[in-house]
Design an enzyme around this catalytic site. Structure first.
Site, PDB file in Angstrom:
ATOM      1  N   HIS A 197       0.826  -1.207   0.000  1.00  0.00           N
ATOM      2  CA  HIS A 197       0.000   0.000   0.000  1.00  0.00           C
ATOM      3  C   HIS A 197       0.860   1.256   0.000  1.00  0.00           C
ATOM      4  CE1 HIS A 197       0.830   0.796   4.277  1.00  0.00           C
ATOM      5  NE2 HIS A 197       0.573  -0.481   4.521  1.00  0.00           N
ATOM      6  N   CYS A 215       3.119  -4.894   6.712  1.00  0.00           N
ATOM      7  CA  CYS A 215       2.755  -4.614   5.323  1.00  0.00           C
ATOM      8  C   CYS A 215       3.938  -3.999   4.577  1.00  0.00           C
ATOM      9  CB  CYS A 215       1.566  -3.667   5.270  1.00  0.00           C
ATOM     10  SG  CYS A 215      -0.015  -4.434   5.700  1.00  0.00           S
TER      11      CYS A 215
END
Length: 352
Positions: A197, A215
């Site tokens: 992301h 992440c």
């Protein structure tokens, strides 16, 4: 200007002026070559035209913070003065993974994407990874969902951590400039809501560092570029390869990166890994490589590939003598180099 003020200026400059997007490399046309090269003339530097930070330079060339600091260890990351010369990466050894889909080599904070239908091209991006206590998982997965302007539902564990630090989080963080997911999210087929992301304005400096909850975090413009070109189902290989070797124009290069936080390979183990990779690449049990260059690469750990071994191609076969020629073959000319056996790729070898 103090450190905090310079950092705010850097972030503001990014969103006002923008920066370069993904770095696209052309693969070598030589079969088996796995080293990418951006500046064939070797001039991988930039002259600073105004006072700024190393983070400004990293943003401009889509590099991560750790990467540019490793290449310029004697410079003050918070103040680079006009007239100074900053070193940039030139070559990169591709990770040892299939050349399709996305490869994330967390050891170098770098992503490689092989666009389908564009054979011979590789797109490369900087990214951040999980902290020591929130490690990014390794293995093969795939992109299963893509979301624009995602809302963030922080799990209870992260909310407790933030609350303990005096920074409580809401149950839902809506899209916007302070959303940690940024403007784009690519969800991976892994338990635990792992994503590739973007980032928010508060954490832009964390690209190229161990700073996330597992992440993979990218610069805003980079993740938007990736989002637009990656189809659902794209394979994703997440690997940890701090040492890589690869060929370019019959020269073998080694690229070495420092340990991640919380890990310690040690120089002896690092050398053993390098030797194993060199033996695999050359198909020789005792290759005669440049020992001094290897030792220096394993000491510097700056991520810049170093030439350690040259492969000498076989000479072109001579034309057969015309019929009736009385000459005899030259039986006194020795081999140009000792043969490495039938398994050697492409000819003879010699150390550099």
């Amino acid at each position: 200007m103090n450190i905090f003020a310079r950092l705010i200026f850097s972030i503001a400059s990014l969103f006002i002026g923008g920066y370069a997007g993904a770095t696209t490399y052309q693969l070598s046309q030589n079969p088996g070559d796995t080293v990418l090269e951006l500046y064939p003339n070797g001039d991988a530097t930039t002259n600073i035209t105004q006072d700024e930070t190393l983070l400004d330079v990293a943003l401009r060339y889509t590099l991560g913070q750790t990467e540019i600091i490793k290449l310029n260890p004697k410079m003050d990351r918070w103040l680079i003065k006009k007239g100074q010369v900053v070193r940039l990466p030139n070559r990169r050894v591709l990770p040892d993974t299939p050349h399709n889909g996305i490869t994330l080599n967390i050891s170098e904070f770098r992503m490689y994407y092989y666009p389908p239908g564009q054979k011979g091209e590789v797109m490369s991006f900087a990214h951040g990874i999980g902290r020591q206590d929130w490690k990014t998982p390794l293995g093969k997965t795939a992109v299963i969902r893509k979301v624009k302007d995602p809302a963030w539902h922080p799990p209870e564990s992260i909310r407790k951590e933030h609350a303990a630090n005096g920074d409580p989080l809401p149950v839902i963080v809506p899209p916007g400039p302070h959303n940690p997911l940024g403007t784009r999210a690519l969800y991976l087929d892994l338990p635990g809501e792992y994503r590739i992301h973007g980032t928010d304005v508060d954490k832009i400096y964390g690209i190229g560092m161990q700073i996330t909850h597992g992440c993979v975090r990218m610069y805003p413009e980079d993740v938007e570029t990736l989002y637009d070109v990656v189809p659902l189902g794209t394979p994703v290989y997440i690997v940890k390869q701090p040492i890589k070797v690869g060929w370019l124009d019959n020269m073998l290069y080694i690229e070495a990166h420092p340990d991640l936080e919380g890990e310690e390979m040690g120089q002896q183990q690092r050398y053993a890994v390098a030797l194993q990779l060199i033996q695999k690449a050359t198909k020789e049990e005792m290759p005669e490589f440049d020992q001094k260059a290897l030792n220096q690469a394993l000491k510097d750990l700056d991520g810049e590939p170093v030439a350690i071994y040259e492969r000498v191609p076989l000479m072109e076969p001579q034309e057969a003598a015309p019929s009736g020629d009385e000459s005899i073959p030259n039986t006194t000319n020795p081999d140009p180099a000792p043969s490495t056996g039938a398994g050697s790729p492409g000819g003879y070898y010699r150390g550099t």
